[in-house]
Design a protein around this motif. Structure first.
Motif, PDB file in Angstrom:
ATOM      1  N   PHE A  92       0.920  -1.422   0.098  1.00 20.24           N
ATOM      2  CA  PHE A  92       0.139  -0.152   0.014  1.00 20.24           C
ATOM      3  C   PHE A  92       0.975   1.378   0.120  1.00 20.24           C
ATOM      4  CE2 PHE A  92       0.506  -1.103   4.439  1.00 20.24           C
ATOM      5  CZ  PHE A  92       1.045   0.087   5.052  1.00 20.24           C
ATOM      6  N   ALA A  93       0.346   2.384  -0.247  1.00 20.32           N
ATOM      7  CA  ALA A  93       0.967   3.640  -0.348  1.00 20.32           C
ATOM      8  C   ALA A  93       0.118   4.637   0.640  1.00 20.32           C
ATOM      9  CB  ALA A  93       1.114   4.200  -1.661  1.00 20.32           C
ATOM     10  N   LEU A  94       0.952   5.372   1.443  1.00 19.81           N
ATOM     11  CA  LEU A  94       0.207   6.489   2.221  1.00 19.81           C
ATOM     12  C   LEU A  94       0.547   7.913   1.703  1.00 19.81           C
ATOM     13  CD1 LEU A  94       0.445   4.779   5.685  1.00 19.81           C
ATOM     14  CD2 LEU A  94      -1.462   4.467   4.077  1.00 19.81           C
ATOM     15  N   ASP A  95       0.069   8.840   2.256  1.00 18.81           N
ATOM     16  CA  ASP A  95       0.402  10.372   2.450  1.00 18.81           C
ATOM     17  C   ASP A  95       1.163  10.373   3.537  1.00 18.81           C
ATOM     18  OD1 ASP A  95       0.483  12.750   3.124  1.00 18.81           O
ATOM     19  OD2 ASP A  95      -1.041  13.635   1.637  1.00 18.81           O
ATOM     20  N   ALA A  96       2.473  10.565   3.393  1.00 16.84           N
ATOM     21  CA  ALA A  96       3.354  10.492   4.421  1.00 16.84           C
ATOM     22  C   ALA A  96       3.196  11.331   5.519  1.00 16.84           C
ATOM     23  CB  ALA A  96       4.766  10.326   3.809  1.00 16.84           C
ATOM     24  N   SER A  97       2.571  12.571   5.258  1.00 17.62           N
ATOM     25  CA  SER A  97       2.193  13.512   6.110  1.00 17.62           C
ATOM     26  C   SER A  97       1.080  13.464   7.011  1.00 17.62           C
ATOM     27  CB  SER A  97       2.319  14.859   5.568  1.00 17.62           C
ATOM     28  OG  SER A  97       1.255  15.129   4.668  1.00 17.62           O
ATOM     29  N   THR A  98       0.123  12.579   6.531  1.00 18.39           N
ATOM     30  CA  THR A  98      -1.179  12.367   7.263  1.00 18.39           C
ATOM     31  C   THR A  98      -1.549  10.960   7.522  1.00 18.39           C
ATOM     32  OG1 THR A  98      -2.566  12.387   5.145  1.00 18.39           O
ATOM     33  CG2 THR A  98      -2.117  14.495   6.107  1.00 18.39           C
ATOM     34  N   GLY A  99      -0.812   9.933   7.050  1.00 17.60           N
ATOM     35  CA  GLY A  99      -1.090   8.643   7.191  1.00 17.60           C
ATOM     36  C   GLY A  99      -2.289   8.192   6.313  1.00 17.60           C
ATOM     37  N   GLU A 101      -4.330   6.521   3.266  1.00 18.45           N
ATOM     38  CA  GLU A 101      -4.174   5.405   2.288  1.00 18.45           C
ATOM     39  C   GLU A 101      -4.771   5.989   0.726  1.00 18.45           C
ATOM     40  OE1 GLU A 101      -5.604   1.164   0.794  1.00 18.45           O
ATOM     41  OE2 GLU A 101      -5.663   1.697   3.109  1.00 18.45           O
ATOM     42  N   LEU A 102      -3.585   5.922  -0.312  1.00 16.60           N
ATOM     43  CA  LEU A 102      -3.670   6.322  -1.521  1.00 16.60           C
ATOM     44  C   LEU A 102      -3.966   5.203  -2.607  1.00 16.60           C
ATOM     45  CD1 LEU A 102      -0.480   8.741  -1.637  1.00 16.60           C
ATOM     46  CD2 LEU A 102      -2.809   9.529  -1.135  1.00 16.60           C
ATOM     47  N   TRP A 103      -3.471   4.006  -2.166  1.00 15.82           N
ATOM     48  CA  TRP A 103      -3.735   2.737  -3.017  1.00 15.82           C
ATOM     49  C   TRP A 103      -3.465   1.671  -2.324  1.00 15.82           C
ATOM     50  CZ3 TRP A 103       0.420   0.153  -4.206  1.00 15.82           C
ATOM     51  CH2 TRP A 103       1.635   0.861  -4.430  1.00 15.82           C
ATOM     52  N   ARG A 104      -3.844   0.558  -2.771  1.00 18.21           N
ATOM     53  CA  ARG A 104      -3.287  -0.826  -2.089  1.00 18.21           C
ATOM     54  C   ARG A 104      -3.393  -1.816  -3.392  1.00 18.21           C
ATOM     55  NH1 ARG A 104      -5.180  -3.418   3.742  1.00 18.21           N
ATOM     56  NH2 ARG A 104      -5.180  -1.177   3.974  1.00 18.21           N
ATOM     57  N   PHE A 105      -2.521  -2.751  -3.151  1.00 22.11           N
ATOM     58  CA  PHE A 105      -2.328  -3.724  -4.186  1.00 22.11           C
ATOM     59  C   PHE A 105      -2.222  -5.116  -3.503  1.00 22.11           C
ATOM     60  CE2 PHE A 105       0.600  -6.746  -6.580  1.00 22.11           C
ATOM     61  CZ  PHE A 105      -0.446  -6.998  -7.624  1.00 22.11           C
ATOM     62  N   ALA A 106      -3.341  -5.875  -3.918  1.00 19.41           N
ATOM     63  CA  ALA A 106      -3.351  -7.371  -3.406  1.00 19.41           C
ATOM     64  C   ALA A 106      -3.338  -8.122  -4.716  1.00 19.41           C
ATOM     65  CB  ALA A 106      -4.652  -7.520  -2.524  1.00 19.41           C
ATOM     66  N   PRO A 107      -2.202  -9.109  -4.738  1.00 19.58           N
ATOM     67  CA  PRO A 107      -2.252 -10.009  -5.946  1.00 19.58           C
ATOM     68  C   PRO A 107      -3.400 -10.830  -6.060  1.00 19.58           C
ATOM     69  CG  PRO A 107      -0.326 -10.081  -4.568  1.00 19.58           C
ATOM     70  CD  PRO A 107      -1.131  -9.254  -3.890  1.00 19.58           C
ATOM     71  N   GLU A 108      -3.937 -11.243  -6.975  1.00 23.04           N
ATOM     72  CA  GLU A 108      -5.036 -12.111  -7.354  1.00 23.04           C
ATOM     73  C   GLU A 108      -5.122 -13.221  -6.344  1.00 23.04           C
ATOM     74  OE1 GLU A 108      -2.325 -12.604  -9.969  1.00 23.04           O
ATOM     75  OE2 GLU A 108      -2.708 -10.526 -10.115  1.00 23.04           O
ATOM     76  N   GLN A 109      -3.940 -14.024  -5.954  1.00 20.81           N
ATOM     77  CA  GLN A 109      -4.047 -14.844  -4.858  1.00 20.81           C
ATOM     78  C   GLN A 109      -4.123 -14.041  -3.648  1.00 20.81           C
ATOM     79  OE1 GLN A 109      -1.272 -17.862  -5.240  1.00 20.81           O
ATOM     80  NE2 GLN A 109      -2.234 -19.303  -3.903  1.00 20.81           N
ATOM     81  N   LYS A 110      -5.390 -14.269  -2.583  1.00 21.63           N
ATOM     82  CA  LYS A 110      -5.271 -13.542  -1.678  1.00 21.63           C
ATOM     83  C   LYS A 110      -5.150 -14.479  -0.292  1.00 21.63           C
ATOM     84  CE  LYS A 110      -7.954  -9.719  -3.937  1.00 21.63           C
ATOM     85  NZ  LYS A 110      -9.159  -8.994  -3.282  1.00 21.63           N
ATOM     86  N   ASN A 142       3.581   0.140 -10.342  1.00 21.70           N
ATOM     87  CA  ASN A 142       3.590   1.729 -10.389  1.00 21.70           C
ATOM     88  C   ASN A 142       3.271   2.279  -9.172  1.00 21.70           C
ATOM     89  OD1 ASN A 142       2.841   4.408 -11.189  1.00 21.70           O
ATOM     90  ND2 ASN A 142       2.572   3.976 -13.345  1.00 21.70           N
ATOM     91  N   PRO A 143       4.306   3.071  -8.680  1.00 22.10           N
ATOM     92  CA  PRO A 143       4.090   3.744  -7.500  1.00 22.10           C
ATOM     93  C   PRO A 143       3.105   4.860  -7.447  1.00 22.10           C
ATOM     94  CG  PRO A 143       6.203   4.713  -8.611  1.00 22.10           C
ATOM     95  CD  PRO A 143       5.724   3.328  -9.212  1.00 22.10           C
ATOM     96  N   LEU A 144       2.540   5.361  -8.637  1.00 22.87           N
ATOM     97  CA  LEU A 144       1.485   6.622  -8.620  1.00 22.87           C
ATOM     98  C   LEU A 144       0.110   5.668  -8.543  1.00 22.87           C
ATOM     99  CD1 LEU A 144       3.328   8.658 -11.348  1.00 22.87           C
ATOM    100  CD2 LEU A 144       3.155   9.054  -8.677  1.00 22.87           C
ATOM    101  N   THR A 145      -0.040   4.618  -9.083  1.00 25.68           N
ATOM    102  CA  THR A 145      -1.442   4.090  -9.338  1.00 25.68           C
ATOM    103  C   THR A 145      -1.469   2.719  -8.665  1.00 25.68           C
ATOM    104  OG1 THR A 145      -0.860   2.683 -11.379  1.00 25.68           O
ATOM    105  CG2 THR A 145      -1.122   4.879 -11.626  1.00 25.68           C
ATOM    106  N   GLY A 146      -0.482   1.945  -8.176  1.00 17.48           N
ATOM    107  CA  GLY A 146      -0.677   0.820  -7.447  1.00 17.48           C
ATOM    108  C   GLY A 146      -0.915  -0.316  -8.505  1.00 17.48           C
ATOM    109  N   LYS A 147      -0.674  -0.285  -9.711  1.00 13.92           N
ATOM    110  CA  LYS A 147      -0.902  -1.247 -10.741  1.00 13.92           C
ATOM    111  C   LYS A 147       0.357  -1.908 -11.223  1.00 13.92           C
ATOM    112  CE  LYS A 147      -5.518  -0.084 -10.575  1.00 13.92           C
ATOM    113  NZ  LYS A 147      -6.384  -0.794 -10.135  1.00 13.92           N
ATOM    114  N   PRO A 148       0.238  -3.249 -11.562  1.00 10.02           N
ATOM    115  CA  PRO A 148       1.296  -3.809 -12.152  1.00 10.02           C
ATOM    116  C   PRO A 148       1.994  -3.212 -13.386  1.00 10.02           C
ATOM    117  CG  PRO A 148      -0.095  -5.338 -11.586  1.00 10.02           C
ATOM    118  CD  PRO A 148      -0.949  -4.095 -11.133  1.00 10.02           C
ATOM    119  N   ILE A 149       3.099  -3.256 -13.557  1.00  9.75           N
ATOM    120  CA  ILE A 149       3.537  -2.703 -15.036  1.00  9.75           C
ATOM    121  C   ILE A 149       3.705  -3.628 -16.026  1.00  9.75           C
ATOM    122  CG2 ILE A 149       5.655  -1.647 -15.941  1.00  9.75           C
ATOM    123  CD1 ILE A 149       6.018  -0.266 -13.251  1.00  9.75           C
TER     124      ILE A 149
END
Length: 698
Positions: A92-99, A101-110, A142-149
């Motif tokens: 996951f990615a967070l706004d580092a100043s507020t905590g 959540e910006l996005w989360r990536f969970a692979p297909e197999q959870k 991709n660190p901006l979107t949380g999607k696989p490249i």
């Protein structure tokens, strides 16, 4: 002209004032790599939080992942984004100043996955990527979107087995530590099984753009390769022999183009009769050309390891002073409490190292090595042996503990056999995966465990007719940790399986056996049908009248390990005298200790007036230019700030769950933050799911 000169003087004065204030109002600073940088020194030049104001530190945000359990992640911070992992290894990615959540990536197999201690960040122009592992895959995100490249490997991922050979396809391979980046390459650590039949622990470099293998260094050498003569001739193709892997991570000198790779023991961990020799490149610090993987130098810290003495943490790249000269060096901590220090370029030891004789094995088939390398300096940061007087005086059953001590094999590097051996420090160190911090003065700060364990071997049961298929599979694969009666060994970290049917159900247990969780490996080497047979046996569903004949896959390993058992008293406390956990400052310029303190408190004892004992601890310290060490790591749920000059505790804060992780620090908009993962769970502590960030009170 005079006006021009006056204007120039004023402009110059303003510039000086601005530069002066620039030092006070420090610029933003990231924590862009695992443990702070390629040197793995856990060091930050930030000093806004310092010894004069640290008592004003307070939480400013807490992020709940919604996924409780072991979280050992050292988060990275790039720009205003923090990248980290949940207990189930979701990114996951967070706004580092507020905590926020910006996005989360969970692979297909959870399904549950092994713990993971961080991620790697790479950028080249506008191309930016997070490299992260889940199960047996390396992903590019991709660190901006949380999607696989999609252009990386197969739709954004590649197999960590890519360069290990065909024999590894059906074997357990994962990763618990982020890779090390050099240019467009990422060199990956691997976590493997520790029993007979593990995959080989070759060092692999992947191209970050394509996912293709760039180079492979074989830690179990093939014919014609360096180190081949330190193994039996067919060791490289013996499917019982594997590992010699790097699981802790690496450091890299990007200026010199050298990557420093610490490795662990060869498998099977506790018997080496089928791998006679010193076994290069197991238990070695290896310097490789980071671009090509070519060998430069090595040093083996344990010859023919049968005690699980893996090198437990990435080496530290340091600069020390010797006779008025600066020397670029590399320092490697060990589970035995030793620090080995070498010249970074040529591997020359910077303190004398002696080959010391130790007792030899009398176990049929085993041939231990006659000597082991012991550095004269730096001084060990943990005890290496215990006497009868070191048996705890807190126990009401001390006599029984003394009897165990008297009847056991003891002493460093005593070979394992059918009799119990006291392994001290134990398989989790002295030093553990958190690793040490090192400041710019060459002072190392290392936290350490002082826990004794009881190890022994027994002959394999080769009578092949058993009461059921599931029982046979369970006894061969599971009883070492969970016991024949399913009771486990919770005090040593191995849970009971009693009632697991009601607690988890078949689907969850199937995922656990297949993929592993925490420090349990996945059992990919057994079929789905065999997994279900094990579950049926645990659940009490298997018919006992069915008979099965099993064949030993690895007959050249005639012994089995009887489990990881801590040497504890009747209340679950260590059976030896304190300290049970320490934090030590070592001057690597001289090899001498500056100070040592117990790390961690058992309040039950301190309320009785017993001095602080220290506790087991996991996760490393952070050292800053503000003169502070920050460390959680202990089982008392406490985050501490310590004066690095003298070891004095300046600030303590109760965490929502134990922080078994290494903290990170960064600065945004002129404010310095310290962040720590609080997952608890380990050592029997309550579960947590949060990351907590601290800053100075306004």
């Amino acid at each position: 002209m005079k006006k021009f000169i006056l204007y120039f003087i004023i402009l110059l004065s303003v510039s000086v004032i601005f530069l002066s204030f620039k030092g006070y109002f420090a610029e933003d600073q990231d924590w862009p790599e695992y443990l702070g940088g390629a040197d793995r020194n856990h060091y930050s030049s930030l000093s806004q939080i310092n010894t004069t104001n640290v008592t004003s530190l307070e939480p400013v945000w807490e992020f709940h992942t919604g996924d409780s359990g072991q979280v050992q992640c050292n988060p990275i911070i790039v720009g205003n984004r923090m990248f980290a992992l949940t207990a189930s290894n979701h990114l996951f990615a967070l706004d580092a100043s507020t905590g926020k959540e910006l996005w989360r990536f969970a692979p297909e197999q959870k399904s549950p996955a092994n713990v993971n201690r961080g991620v790697a960040y790479w950028e080249k122009g506008k191309d930016k990527r997070i490299l992260y592992t889940y199960l047996t895959w390396l992903y590019a995100i991709n660190p901006l979107t949380g999607k696989p490249i999609a252009s990386f490997g197969d739709g954004g991922r590649v197999s960590l087995k890519s360069g290990l050979g065909d024999d590894a396809i059906s074997k357990f391979v994962s990763s618990t530590t982020p890779g090390t980046i050099y240019g467009d390459l990422i060199v990956m650590p691997l976590r493997l099984d520790e029993n007979a039949g593990a995959a080989p622990g070759y060092i692999q470099a992947f191209n970050i753009l394509t996912g293709k293998i760039a180079w492979v260094f074989k830690t179990i050498p093939h014919p014609g390769e360096r180190g081949y003569d330190t193994w039996p001739a067919d060791a490289y193709k013996n499917s019982a022999i594997g590992a010699a892997n790097n699981w802790t991570g690496m450091s890299v000198d990007r200026k010199r183009g050298i990557i420093y790779v610490p490795t662990g023991s060869a498998s099977f961990d506790f018997y080496g009769g089928n791998r006679k020799g010193s076994n290069l490149f197991a238990n070695s610090l290896i310097a490789l050309n980071a671009k090509t993987g070519e060998y430069i130098w090595h040093f083996q810290t344990v010859h023919h390891d049968i005690w699980d003495r893996d090198l437990p943490a990435p080496p530290n790249l340091i600069t020390i002073k010797r006779d008025g000269k600066s020397i670029d060096a590399v320092a490697q901590v060990t589970k035995s409490g030793y620090v080995f220090v070498f010249d970074r370029e040529n591997g020359k030891p910077l303190f004398p190292i002696d080959e010391v004789p130790f007792p030899q094995s009398t176990l049929p088939g085993e041939e231990t090595w006659a000597t082991q390398p012991i550095p004269r300096l730096p001084k060990p940061f943990a005890r290496n042996s215990i006497t009868e007087n070191d048996i705890t005086h807190f126990s009401d059953k001390r006599d029984s503990l003394i009897t165990i001590y008297r009847n056991a094999n003891k002493g460093p590097f005593h070979p394992l056999d059918f009799k119990e051996s006291i392994i001290f420090p134990g398989p989790d160190g002295a030093a553990e995966w958190g690793g040490p911090a090192v400041d710019k003065e060459g002072i190392m700060y290392v936290n350490s465990n002082e826990m004794a364990w009881l190890f022994s071997l027994s002959k394999k049961n080769n009578t092949s007719t058993v009461s059921s298929t599931g029982k046979s599979l369970y006894l061969n694969n599971c009883q070492t940790c969970h016991k024949a009666d399913f009771s486990g060994n919770p005090q040593s970290g191995y849970p009971s399986l009693l009632g697991v049917r009601e607690r988890l159900g078949r689907a969850a247990v199937t995922n656990l056996i297949k993929n592993g969780k925490g420090m349990m490996p996945g059992f990919t080497q057994i079929s789905d049908q065999e997994k279900q047979a094990i579950i049926s046996y645990i659940f009490g569903e298997e018919k006992q009248e069915v008979l099965s004949v099993t064949k030993d896959k690895y007959p050249d390993v005639p012994y089995q390990f009887n489990g990881y058992n801590k040497f504890l008293d009747e209340r679950g406390y260590p059976a030896i005298t304190p300290p049970w956990g320490t934090l030590t400052a070592i001057n690597l310029n001289t090899g001498q200790h500056l100070w040592q303190i117990p790390l961690g408190e058992i309040k039950e004892f301190t309320k009785k007036g017993i001095p602080v004992t220290g506790t087991e601890n996991y996760g490393g310290p952070l050292v800053t230019a503000g003169g502070l060490l920050f460390i959680a790591a202990t089982k008392d749920n406490t985050f501490r700030a310590i004066d690095k000059k003298n070891g004095k505790i300046l600030w303590e804060y109760p965490l929502p769950a134990s922080g078994f992780a290494t903290p990170s620090t960064y600065q945004l908009n002129g404010k310095q933050y310290i962040v720590i993962a609080c997952g608890g769970t380990k050592l029997g502590m309550s579960k947590g799911d949060s990351y907590v960030a601290f800053a100075l009170r306004k």
